[in-house]
Design an enzyme around this catalytic site. Structure first.
Site, short mmCIF file in Angstrom:
data_model
loop_
_atom_site.label_atom_id
_atom_site.label_comp_id
_atom_site.label_asym_id
_atom_site.label_seq_id
_atom_site.Cartn_x
_atom_site.Cartn_y
_atom_site.Cartn_z
N PRO A 150 -15.67 -3.79 0.86
CA PRO A 150 -17.06 -4.00 1.30
C PRO A 150 -18.02 -2.97 0.72
CG PRO A 150 -15.75 -3.03 3.07
CD PRO A 150 -14.78 -3.42 1.99
N LEU A 151 -17.47 -1.85 0.20
CA LEU A 151 -18.31 -0.82 -0.41
C LEU A 151 -18.16 -0.85 -1.93
CD1 LEU A 151 -17.49 2.01 2.17
CD2 LEU A 151 -19.36 0.35 2.23
N GLY A 175 -15.35 -1.20 -3.57
CA GLY A 175 -14.04 -0.71 -4.03
C GLY A 175 -13.94 0.80 -4.06
N TYR A 230 0.85 -1.19 0.00
CA TYR A 230 0.00 0.00 0.00
C TYR A 230 0.89 1.24 0.00
CZ TYR A 230 -3.92 -3.16 0.95
OH TYR A 230 -4.85 -4.16 0.88
#
Ligand SMILES: NC(=O)c1ccc[n+]([C@@H]2O[C@H](COP(=O)([O-])OP(=O)(O)OC[C@H]3O[C@@H](n4cnc5c(N)ncnc54)[C@H](OP(=O)(O)O)[C@@H]3O)[C@@H](O)[C@H]2O)c1
Length: 288
Positions: free
Chosen positions: A206-207, A209, A57
């Site tokens: 969970p949204l 992306g 990341y």
């Protein structure tokens, strides 16, 4: 927010109901460091204790570990925080590539230990099977790191049920992290197997992306149910995951404090059986 404690699996590792995905704090479009730290602190204030990161990341391989270093800085003197990191992706010139060779995973883990400033990583997840390397060799390397005490618990990510079973023959698997949300049920079989085994399942994106999260309310069913609960569509998306299985620990990503605060509020939403039935149909609508 009420966040009832819930232990998952035999590890006792997870104590929160909602974690935070930290990727948006370090990839393209990331906020300045001081704002990122404010977002992490806002999550803690909401009772969030699990922070999901990865060595990859970052913008590119010149700054591997950017997100881990940010978390280490933000979480000083916060012993309640659990940082789960990953190894197995590399970012040459910003591309996402895999490297599951044992020698890479060893180096990546040692770099993550330094970036996080810890003696052992609470949860080390093998980020993604590398088609160039036998899966068992990669998992075996992570198992070795655990035997050496560099890793407390081992997790997998982006795996099939068959890969989960193969890995279980090599190491005790504490968690699986696969993509799962209202619009993408492709890992439902993996999630169900985790539930049977008492393994934590961390649904990522969970949204739907980073690029889609803000707009999920344009789905008519989701928007109607959100209105019914006086909640945001994002809260409904997380509440649906929480109600799907006791093994689930969603990790919504956020770079803005207001967004992670909003996500944490999903713990207060209780969906009816009718809501759940309607929400279950969204994936079929969108893939039809
Ligand atoms: N294992 C893997 O291969 C893998 C792959 C992808 C992601 N992950 C992990 O899973 C985490 C979550 O996935 P993701 O970041 O891809 O996608 P996501 O959680 O579905 O969406 C993240 C985006 O949602 C926005 N958001 C969050 N809360 C919101 C709210 N209440 N209202 C409106 N927008 C909101 C955030 O915007 P702002 O940034 O503007 O706050 C963020 O960019 C990542 O951070 C990472 O830790 C793992």
């Amino acid at each position: 927010m009420t966040m009832p404690q819930r232990k998952l699996g035999s590890t006792g590792l997870f104590v929160g109901e909602i974690g935070m995905g930290c990727m948006p704090l370090s990839v393209n479009g990331r906020p300045p460091e001081k704002d990122g730290i404010k977002t992490i602190h806002a999550a803690l204030e909401q009772g969030i204790t699990l922070f999901d990161t990865a060595d990859a990341y970052c913008l590119n391989s010149t700054e591997n570990g950017h997100n881990e270093r940010l978390l280490a800085k933000a979480l000083q003197n916060r012993p309640e925080a659990i940082v789960a990191t990953k190894g197995g992706h590399i970012r040459p010139e910003g591309r996402w590539e895999t490297d599951g060779r044992p020698e890479h995973l060893r180096q990546a883990c040692e770099d993550s230990l330094r970036a996080l400033g810890v003696e052992a990583i609470a949860l080390y997840q093998f980020h993604r099977p590398d088609p160039k390397v036998p899966f068992a060799e990669s998992v075996g390397a992570v198992a070795e790191l655990q035997r050496e005490g560099k890793v407390v618990h081992v997790g997998l990510s982006n795996v099939s049920v068959a890969q989960l079973e193969e890995a279980r023959g090599i190491v005790t698997v504490a968690s699986v992290q696969n993509r799962m949300n209202l619009f993408d049920h492709s890992s439902m079989d993996v999630m169900k197997r985790c539930e049977e085994l008492g393994i934590a399942f961390l649904p990522y994106s969970p949204l739907n992306g980073m690029g889609n999260a803000r707009g999920i309310g344009s789905n008519e069913t989701l928007s109607r149910i959100a209105d019914r609960h006086d909640a945001s569509p994002q809260q409904i998306a997380i509440a649906w995951l929480l109600q799907l299985s006791p093994a689930i620990l969603p990790i919504p990503g956020a770079s803005k404090a207001t967004n992670i605060i909003n996500c944490a509020g999903a713990a207060n939403v209780t969906l009816s059986a009718e809501d759940v039935a309607e929400l279950n149909g969204i994936a079929a609508q969108t893939t039809a």
